[in-house]
Scaffold this active site. Structure first.
Site, PDB file in Angstrom:
ATOM      1  CE  LYS A   9       1.472  -2.741   5.063  1.00  0.00           C
ATOM      2  NZ  LYS A   9       1.787  -1.615   5.923  1.00  0.00           N
ATOM      3  CG  ASP A 135       5.502  -3.587   2.841  1.00  0.00           C
ATOM      4  OD1 ASP A 135       6.329  -4.049   3.659  1.00  0.00           O
ATOM      5  OD2 ASP A 135       4.838  -2.560   3.045  1.00  0.00           O
TER       6      ASP A 135
HETATM    7  P1  ATP Z   1       3.094   1.053   1.791  1.00  0.00           P
HETATM    8  O1  ATP Z   1       2.204   0.718   2.949  1.00  0.00           O
HETATM    9  O2  ATP Z   1       3.692  -0.159   1.118  1.00  0.00           O
HETATM   10  O3  ATP Z   1       4.068   2.132   2.062  1.00  0.00           O
HETATM   11  P2  ATP Z   1       1.178   2.849   0.705  1.00  0.00           P
HETATM   12  O4  ATP Z   1      -0.192   2.335   1.007  1.00  0.00           O
HETATM   13  O5  ATP Z   1       1.708   3.874   1.642  1.00  0.00           O
HETATM   14  O6  ATP Z   1       2.154   1.623   0.638  1.00  0.00           O
HETATM   15  P3  ATP Z   1       0.670   2.905  -2.096  1.00  0.00           P
HETATM   16  O7  ATP Z   1      -0.785   3.181  -2.195  1.00  0.00           O
HETATM   17  O8  ATP Z   1       1.111   1.512  -2.288  1.00  0.00           O
HETATM   18  O9  ATP Z   1       1.235   3.467  -0.708  1.00  0.00           O
HETATM   19  O10 ATP Z   1       1.413   3.815  -3.164  1.00  0.00           O
HETATM   20  C1  ATP Z   1       2.303   4.822  -2.921  1.00  0.00           C
HETATM   21  C2  ATP Z   1       2.666   5.471  -4.269  1.00  0.00           C
HETATM   22  O11 ATP Z   1       3.067   4.474  -5.205  1.00  0.00           O
HETATM   23  C3  ATP Z   1       1.464   6.160  -4.899  1.00  0.00           C
HETATM   24  O12 ATP Z   1       1.470   7.520  -4.567  1.00  0.00           O
HETATM   25  C4  ATP Z   1       1.631   5.923  -6.398  1.00  0.00           C
HETATM   26  O13 ATP Z   1       2.160   7.040  -7.057  1.00  0.00           O
HETATM   27  C5  ATP Z   1       2.620   4.779  -6.514  1.00  0.00           C
HETATM   28  N1  ATP Z   1       2.016   3.556  -7.128  1.00  0.00           N
HETATM   29  C6  ATP Z   1       2.553   2.819  -8.060  1.00  0.00           C
HETATM   30  N2  ATP Z   1       1.781   1.771  -8.395  1.00  0.00           N
HETATM   31  C7  ATP Z   1       0.685   1.849  -7.634  1.00  0.00           C
HETATM   32  C8  ATP Z   1      -0.501   1.063  -7.521  1.00  0.00           C
HETATM   33  N3  ATP Z   1      -0.701  -0.014  -8.281  1.00  0.00           N
HETATM   34  N4  ATP Z   1      -1.429   1.429  -6.609  1.00  0.00           N
HETATM   35  C9  ATP Z   1      -1.200   2.521  -5.835  1.00  0.00           C
HETATM   36  N5  ATP Z   1      -0.111   3.309  -5.924  1.00  0.00           N
HETATM   37  C10 ATP Z   1       0.827   2.990  -6.811  1.00  0.00           C
END
Ligand code: ATP
Length: 291
Positions: A9, A135
């Protein structure tokens, strides 16, 4: 075997209303699914427990992964004695502000619900999901939604008019906890017009939408990483209607009327910022799941 796509998203608008006494932030965001996805497969196996493999990324495949936690939670709730083998094909940039982990967790809830015939409704999966991440309720179905409360109050909105997106994720990871931890929610001098954007979506008015793009989390992340402002500026100079940081960053997206302009902009950004992951993509409706 069950397959599920987990879509990323972006936030067309992201406002924080206040920090609650329990430490959670009350948000008012417009979420939009984009056509970048991870893929998950789920298969029953005789050996009890959860087998989990990840392809395409160097992430822990254990209790630290949201997919594992979502699967373990549902199997515990329903006392499932059979085992499951889960494979995650990762494509969404990590720690990017694109809710990749939340989308994967939501896909795991949908996938196990189907694989074991658990019969949970969308609302029930959302209630279970919010205990793992704010989220996740949105990511159960995705699409265009107003997200309020801590992310659990969801109102579907009209899909934006057709347009093209350039999404650029610089080669840095941003911790969502760090950004919210450093946000001065009571000292924000600007709040995006989320209600106005919802009205512009209902009217199918692309300019009304892009004129109202805003994200209060930029006050924290851009200070740490000036590349975000440079990317936004570059996208606008290269013909975007507007550009914004998504979520807690560092991903930046720009909205373009013409596909050709978007492709040219992406090519120019690739030259300037070769370490960034750059996509030309579009908005999509989300996952068809439940009623
Ligand atoms: P958001 O926008 O919800 O804050 P994000 O895009 O900033 O998410 P993600 O990629 O969802 O961040 O992940 C953040 C952290 O969560 C990663 O650094 C990782 O260590 C942990 N994590 C746990 N499960 C997952 C997964 N399935 N995919 C990615 N990261 C994951």
């Amino acid at each position: 075997m069950v397959k599920q796509k987990a879509y990323a998203k972006i936030n067309l608008g992201l406002d924080v209303l206040r920090r609650r006494p329990d430490g959670y932030h009350e948000v008012k965001m417009i979420m939009q699914t984009v056509d970048i996805c991870d893929e998950l497969t789920f298969e029953k196996r005789e050996e009890p427990g959860i087998g989990f493999q990840i392809e395409g990324a160097d992430l822990p495949a254990d209790e630290n992964n949201l997919v594992y936690r979502a699967a373990a939670l549902l199997m515990e709730k329903r006392q499932i004695r059979e085992g499951v083998s889960i494979t995650l094909q990762k494509r969404i940039p990590i720690a990017a502000g694109m809710a990749g982990g939340s989308a994967d967790a939501a896909a795991a809830l949908r996938g196990l619900n189907d694989l074991f015939g658990m019969g949970y409704s969308v609302e029930e999966l959302q209630e279970i999901g919010v205990t793992l991440g704010a989220d996740i309720p949105y990511c159960i179905q995705g699409g265009t939604m107003l997200s309020e409360g801590i992310g659990e109050i969801l109102t579907p909105l009209s899909v934006p008019p057709a347009c093209h997106l350039v999404i650029a994720k610089p080669d840095i990871g941003v911790s969502t906890a760090f950004v919210y931890g450093h946000l001065q929610a009571d000292r924000l001098s600007f709040h995006p017009d989320i209600d106005g954007m919802a009205a512009a979506l209902a009217a199918g008015d692309l300019k009304g939408i892009t004129d109202r793009m805003g994200n209060v989390l930029e006050t924290v992340t851009v200070k740490e990483y000036p590349i975000i402002d440079r990317l936004k500026q570059m996208m606008c100079d290269l013909g975007a209607e507007n550009a914004l940081m998504s979520g807690s960053g560092p991903t930046v997206f720009g909205i373009y009327q013409e596909k050709q302009t978007a492709e040219k902009a992406a090519a120019a950004i690739r030259e300037e910022e070769p370490a960034s992951a750059i996509f030309v993509t579009r908005f999509v409706k989300g996952v068809v799941y439940g009623s």
